[in-house]
Design a protein around this motif. Structure first.
Motif, PDB file in Angstrom:
ATOM      1  N   UNK A 110       3.038   6.610  -0.734  1.00  0.00           N
ATOM      2  CA  UNK A 110       2.941   7.840  -0.467  1.00  0.00           C
ATOM      3  C   UNK A 110       4.334   8.254   0.205  1.00  0.00           C
ATOM      4  N   UNK A 111       4.794   9.473  -0.410  1.00  0.00           N
ATOM      5  CA  UNK A 111       6.072  10.154   0.100  1.00  0.00           C
ATOM      6  C   UNK A 111       5.570  10.869   1.711  1.00  0.00           C
ATOM      7  N   UNK A 112       6.196  10.306   2.545  1.00  0.00           N
ATOM      8  CA  UNK A 112       6.208  10.609   4.159  1.00  0.00           C
ATOM      9  C   UNK A 112       4.564  10.459   4.271  1.00  0.00           C
ATOM     10  N   UNK A 113       3.933   9.154   4.159  1.00  0.00           N
ATOM     11  CA  UNK A 113       2.578   8.756   4.254  1.00  0.00           C
ATOM     12  C   UNK A 113       2.127   8.472   5.553  1.00  0.00           C
ATOM     13  N   UNK A 114       3.340   8.250   6.695  1.00  0.00           N
ATOM     14  CA  UNK A 114       3.085   8.050   7.934  1.00  0.00           C
ATOM     15  C   UNK A 114       3.974   8.851   8.727  1.00  0.00           C
ATOM     16  N   UNK A 115       3.538   9.458   9.679  1.00  0.00           N
ATOM     17  CA  UNK A 115       4.237  10.467  10.703  1.00  0.00           C
ATOM     18  C   UNK A 115       5.478   9.673  11.293  1.00  0.00           C
ATOM     19  N   UNK A 123       3.408   2.628   2.422  1.00  0.00           N
ATOM     20  CA  UNK A 123       2.320   2.135   1.752  1.00  0.00           C
ATOM     21  C   UNK A 123       1.269   1.809   2.718  1.00  0.00           C
ATOM     22  N   UNK A 124       0.228   2.307   2.769  1.00  0.00           N
ATOM     23  CA  UNK A 124      -0.761   2.333   3.884  1.00  0.00           C
ATOM     24  C   UNK A 124      -1.588   0.720   3.896  1.00  0.00           C
ATOM     25  N   UNK A 125      -1.404  -0.055   2.988  1.00  0.00           N
ATOM     26  CA  UNK A 125      -2.091  -1.384   2.819  1.00  0.00           C
ATOM     27  C   UNK A 125      -1.681  -2.240   3.822  1.00  0.00           C
ATOM     28  N   UNK A 126      -0.303  -2.265   3.762  1.00  0.00           N
ATOM     29  CA  UNK A 126       0.404  -3.453   4.921  1.00  0.00           C
ATOM     30  C   UNK A 126       1.580  -2.898   5.486  1.00  0.00           C
ATOM     31  N   UNK A 127       1.768  -1.414   5.477  1.00  0.00           N
ATOM     32  CA  UNK A 127       2.782  -0.996   6.353  1.00  0.00           C
ATOM     33  C   UNK A 127       4.057  -1.147   5.637  1.00  0.00           C
ATOM     34  N   UNK A 128       4.254  -1.372   4.189  1.00  0.00           N
ATOM     35  CA  UNK A 128       5.372  -1.397   3.661  1.00  0.00           C
ATOM     36  C   UNK A 128       5.908   0.061   3.372  1.00  0.00           C
ATOM     37  N   UNK A 129       7.408  -0.121   3.646  1.00  0.00           N
ATOM     38  CA  UNK A 129       8.318   1.005   3.621  1.00  0.00           C
ATOM     39  C   UNK A 129       9.365   1.142   2.554  1.00  0.00           C
TER      40      UNK A 129
END
Length: 169
Positions: A110-115, A123-129
């Protein structure tokens, strides 16, 4: 030279006749089954087709998620599949369409999926950026950049094709 006539016995005649008729009937029964079995292989492939996804004027410099549906033929099974891409205009005005599938384990980014990581794909699964251009951030799980969709612009409409892995520089 003996001119002995080769006579076909009644038994030989029946064997030849029954073998010929039996072979003809077997071929007649098997031909439609073989044709049915290999029919999907004989159909032309739909790969490489482009689908209209957005108007170029509506695309901004902020990555926007676009979806479109294609008819997919997978062997003998036909279905409608929804595809997704992140599309935005780069600084030079060219359009970049990125696959949302993370190269680590196939989750959806997701775009800007983490603040904590603004202006990045997350990527929320394993913290991929990934950076905005889809290149993976060093020392994060993904080992490769996001795939890029083939695209073309016709009469102000953006068409997307097949997603391809990036070539290493």
């Amino acid at each position: 030279m003996s001119e002995k006539k080769q006579q076909v016995s009644r038994r030989q005649f029946l064997n030849y006749t029954l073998t010929g008729v039996g072979g003809f009937m077997a071929a007649g029964m098997l031909a439609p089954m073989v044709r049915f079995a290999i029919d999907p292989v004989l159909q032309p492939s739909a790969q490489g087709e482009f689908a209209a996804v957005a108007q170029v004027d509506d695309i901004t410099t902020e990555p926007t998620r676009v979806e479109w549906t294609i008819d997919q033929v997978d062997g003998w099974y036909e279905s409608k599949v929804t595809k997704t891409a992140w599309v935005y205009k780069q600084e030079d005005g060219s359009i970049l369409a990125l696959s949302p599938v993370c190269k680590h384990l196939g989750c959806v980014v997701n775009w800007e999926g983490n603040e904590q990581f603004p202006n990045e794909f997350y990527c929320p699964c394993h913290g991929g950026r990934y950076y905005k251009d889809g290149v993976n951030v060093p020392n994060t799980p993904p080992a490769a950049a996001l795939d890029v969709f083939q695209h073309k612009i016709e009469e102000g409409t953006l068409y997307l094709g097949k997603a391809e892995p990036r070539k290493e520089a």
